[in-house]
Write a protein that holds these residues in place. Structure first.
Motif, PDB file in Angstrom:
ATOM      1  N   MET A 137       0.811  -1.244   0.081  1.00  0.00           N
ATOM      2  CA  MET A 137      -0.017  -0.014  -0.097  1.00  0.00           C
ATOM      3  C   MET A 137       0.871   1.349   0.009  1.00  0.00           C
ATOM      4  N   SER A 138       2.276   1.180  -0.310  1.00  0.00           N
ATOM      5  CA  SER A 138       2.882   2.395  -0.116  1.00  0.00           C
ATOM      6  C   SER A 138       2.824   3.468  -1.126  1.00  0.00           C
ATOM      7  N   GLU A 139       2.102   3.004  -2.210  1.00  0.00           N
ATOM      8  CA  GLU A 139       1.683   4.288  -3.461  1.00  0.00           C
ATOM      9  C   GLU A 139       0.818   5.049  -2.686  1.00  0.00           C
ATOM     10  N   ARG A 140      -0.084   4.316  -1.813  1.00  0.00           N
ATOM     11  CA  ARG A 140      -1.435   5.095  -1.437  1.00  0.00           C
ATOM     12  C   ARG A 140      -1.288   6.013   0.065  1.00  0.00           C
ATOM     13  N   PHE A 141      -0.248   5.396   0.602  1.00  0.00           N
ATOM     14  CA  PHE A 141       0.114   5.846   2.021  1.00  0.00           C
ATOM     15  C   PHE A 141       1.203   6.598   2.255  1.00  0.00           C
ATOM     16  N   HIS A 142       0.873   7.831   2.836  1.00  0.00           N
ATOM     17  CA  HIS A 142       1.982   8.844   3.020  1.00  0.00           C
ATOM     18  C   HIS A 142       2.195   9.039   4.724  1.00  0.00           C
ATOM     19  N   VAL A 143       3.343   9.142   5.038  1.00  0.00           N
ATOM     20  CA  VAL A 143       3.557   9.270   6.784  1.00  0.00           C
ATOM     21  C   VAL A 143       4.635  10.627   6.769  1.00  0.00           C
ATOM     22  N   ALA A 144       4.360  11.394   7.601  1.00  0.00           N
ATOM     23  CA  ALA A 144       4.999  12.337   8.132  1.00  0.00           C
ATOM     24  C   ALA A 144       5.275  12.671   9.621  1.00  0.00           C
ATOM     25  N   GLU A 145       6.537  12.907  10.038  1.00  0.00           N
ATOM     26  CA  GLU A 145       6.735  13.243  11.197  1.00  0.00           C
ATOM     27  C   GLU A 145       6.384  14.556  11.729  1.00  0.00           C
ATOM     28  N   GLY A 146       5.542  14.540  12.674  1.00  0.00           N
ATOM     29  CA  GLY A 146       5.165  15.759  13.496  1.00  0.00           C
ATOM     30  C   GLY A 146       3.673  15.733  13.919  1.00  0.00           C
ATOM     31  N   SER A 147       3.035  16.745  14.302  1.00  0.00           N
ATOM     32  CA  SER A 147       1.496  16.708  14.725  1.00  0.00           C
ATOM     33  C   SER A 147       0.639  17.043  13.663  1.00  0.00           C
ATOM     34  N   LEU A 148      -0.576  17.447  13.472  1.00  0.00           N
ATOM     35  CA  LEU A 148      -1.447  17.368  12.568  1.00  0.00           C
ATOM     36  C   LEU A 148      -0.994  18.336  11.426  1.00  0.00           C
ATOM     37  N   GLU A 149       0.030  19.413  11.784  1.00  0.00           N
ATOM     38  CA  GLU A 149       0.166  20.285  10.754  1.00  0.00           C
ATOM     39  C   GLU A 149       1.016  19.624   9.709  1.00  0.00           C
ATOM     40  N   ALA A 150       1.512  18.365  10.104  1.00  0.00           N
ATOM     41  CA  ALA A 150       2.599  17.895   9.144  1.00  0.00           C
ATOM     42  C   ALA A 150       1.776  17.137   7.767  1.00  0.00           C
ATOM     43  N   ALA A 151       0.481  17.020   7.958  1.00  0.00           N
ATOM     44  CA  ALA A 151      -0.402  16.496   7.015  1.00  0.00           C
ATOM     45  C   ALA A 151      -0.907  17.482   6.045  1.00  0.00           C
ATOM     46  N   PRO A 152      -1.051  17.296   4.960  1.00  0.00           N
ATOM     47  CA  PRO A 152      -1.742  18.268   3.944  1.00  0.00           C
ATOM     48  C   PRO A 152      -2.963  18.676   4.377  1.00  0.00           C
ATOM     49  N   ASP A 153      -3.757  19.882   3.870  1.00  0.00           N
ATOM     50  CA  ASP A 153      -4.773  20.283   4.428  1.00  0.00           C
ATOM     51  C   ASP A 153      -5.712  19.351   3.774  1.00  0.00           C
ATOM     52  N   GLY A 154      -7.033  19.261   4.470  1.00  0.00           N
ATOM     53  CA  GLY A 154      -8.104  18.782   3.848  1.00  0.00           C
ATOM     54  C   GLY A 154      -8.903  18.967   2.799  1.00  0.00           C
ATOM     55  N   PRO A 155      -9.935  18.498   2.438  1.00  0.00           N
ATOM     56  CA  PRO A 155     -10.851  17.691   3.617  1.00  0.00           C
ATOM     57  C   PRO A 155     -10.333  15.996   3.332  1.00  0.00           C
ATOM     58  N   TYR A 156     -10.636  15.752   4.651  1.00  0.00           N
ATOM     59  CA  TYR A 156     -10.392  14.099   4.422  1.00  0.00           C
ATOM     60  C   TYR A 156     -12.017  13.307   4.997  1.00  0.00           C
ATOM     61  N   ASP A 157     -12.204  12.465   4.288  1.00  0.00           N
ATOM     62  CA  ASP A 157     -13.554  11.797   4.417  1.00  0.00           C
ATOM     63  C   ASP A 157     -13.500  10.830   5.788  1.00  0.00           C
ATOM     64  N   LEU A 158     -12.185  10.558   6.246  1.00  0.00           N
ATOM     65  CA  LEU A 158     -12.233   9.904   7.461  1.00  0.00           C
ATOM     66  C   LEU A 158     -11.053  10.385   8.301  1.00  0.00           C
ATOM     67  N   VAL A 159     -11.107  10.837   9.420  1.00  0.00           N
ATOM     68  CA  VAL A 159      -9.935  11.128  10.355  1.00  0.00           C
ATOM     69  C   VAL A 159      -9.914  10.356  11.480  1.00  0.00           C
ATOM     70  N   PHE A 160      -8.852   9.614  12.038  1.00  0.00           N
ATOM     71  CA  PHE A 160      -8.814   9.063  13.118  1.00  0.00           C
ATOM     72  C   PHE A 160      -7.758   9.726  14.097  1.00  0.00           C
ATOM     73  N   ALA A 161      -8.162   9.683  15.190  1.00  0.00           N
ATOM     74  CA  ALA A 161      -7.168  10.339  16.372  1.00  0.00           C
ATOM     75  C   ALA A 161      -7.438   9.225  17.406  1.00  0.00           C
ATOM     76  N   ASN A 162      -6.813   8.383  17.518  1.00  0.00           N
ATOM     77  CA  ASN A 162      -6.720   7.321  18.656  1.00  0.00           C
ATOM     78  C   ASN A 162      -5.161   7.711  19.601  1.00  0.00           C
ATOM     79  N   ILE A 163      -5.628   8.559  20.178  1.00  0.00           N
ATOM     80  CA  ILE A 163      -4.534   9.147  21.043  1.00  0.00           C
ATOM     81  C   ILE A 163      -5.432   9.900  22.619  1.00  0.00           C
ATOM     82  N   LEU A 164      -4.695  10.112  23.365  1.00  0.00           N
ATOM     83  CA  LEU A 164      -5.177  10.566  24.713  1.00  0.00           C
ATOM     84  C   LEU A 164      -6.191  11.648  24.535  1.00  0.00           C
TER      85      LEU A 164
END
Length: 174
Positions: free
Chosen positions: A83-110
């Motif tokens: 799935m590496s062609e469709r998955f992108h990962v970046a170090e950092g907080s939310l600001e490290a991801a491109p702006d949305g919109p996203y159809d699905l957002v996960f936050a499995n954190i405290l």
């Protein structure tokens, strides 16, 4: 519609064995993303939730994590699952991801991390998107629901396992 993901956790969180991850996966299976949708996993760890979203129909997924070891680990897990062609990962907080919109957002954190970033999570969410929140204790449920309600988000479905609670939030007008 079961999918087998092969995950090597190394030093990262997210094998699918923790209650909060299982709850996210259940909520995802109840309402998978539309084909062609975009997913964002905040605190991606191993990338398991982003990869599960891809397996469930998302076209593209982003993962972000403040832990530096998560980026290579999630990248390897994407490669391991082809799935590496469709998955992108970046170090950092939310600001490290491109702006949305996203159809699905996960936050499995405290909860202590989710609540301050709730405005930014909401801002990235598509108008009819799903926000899956987990890593929250059952005793913290009402506080999280109240904070989401203040942003016009309401529980669409919920789940509990042991002391953990998770929820799929949607805009009240969606």
């Amino acid at each position: 519609n079961r999918h087998v993901l092969r995950i090597d956790p190394k030093m990262s969180f997210g094998t699918g064995y923790h209650e909060s991850t299982r709850l996210c996966l259940r909520l995802l299976s109840e309402h998978p993303p539309a084909d062609g949708g975009r997913a964002l996993d905040v605190g991606t760890g191993t990338g398991v939730l982003a990869l599960a979203a891809l397996a469930a129909g998302a076209e593209e997924a982003w993962g972000v994590d403040v832990d530096p070891w998560s980026v290579p680990n999630a990248t390897e897990n994407a490669e391991r699952n082809a799935m590496s062609e469709r998955f992108h990962v970046a170090e950092g907080s939310l600001e490290a991801a491109p702006d949305g919109p996203y159809d699905l957002v996960f936050a499995n954190i405290l909860k202590s991390t989710i609540l301050p970033m709730l405005p930014q999570l909401d801002a990235r969410l598509a108008p009819d998107g799903d926000l899956i929140l987990a890593g929250i204790l059952q005793t913290e449920r009402d506080e999280v629901v109240e904070a989401c309600a203040a942003r016009g988000l309401a529980p669409a479905s919920e789940g509990t396992e042991n002391e953990w609670w998770a929820c799929r939030m949607r805009r009240e007008d969606a």
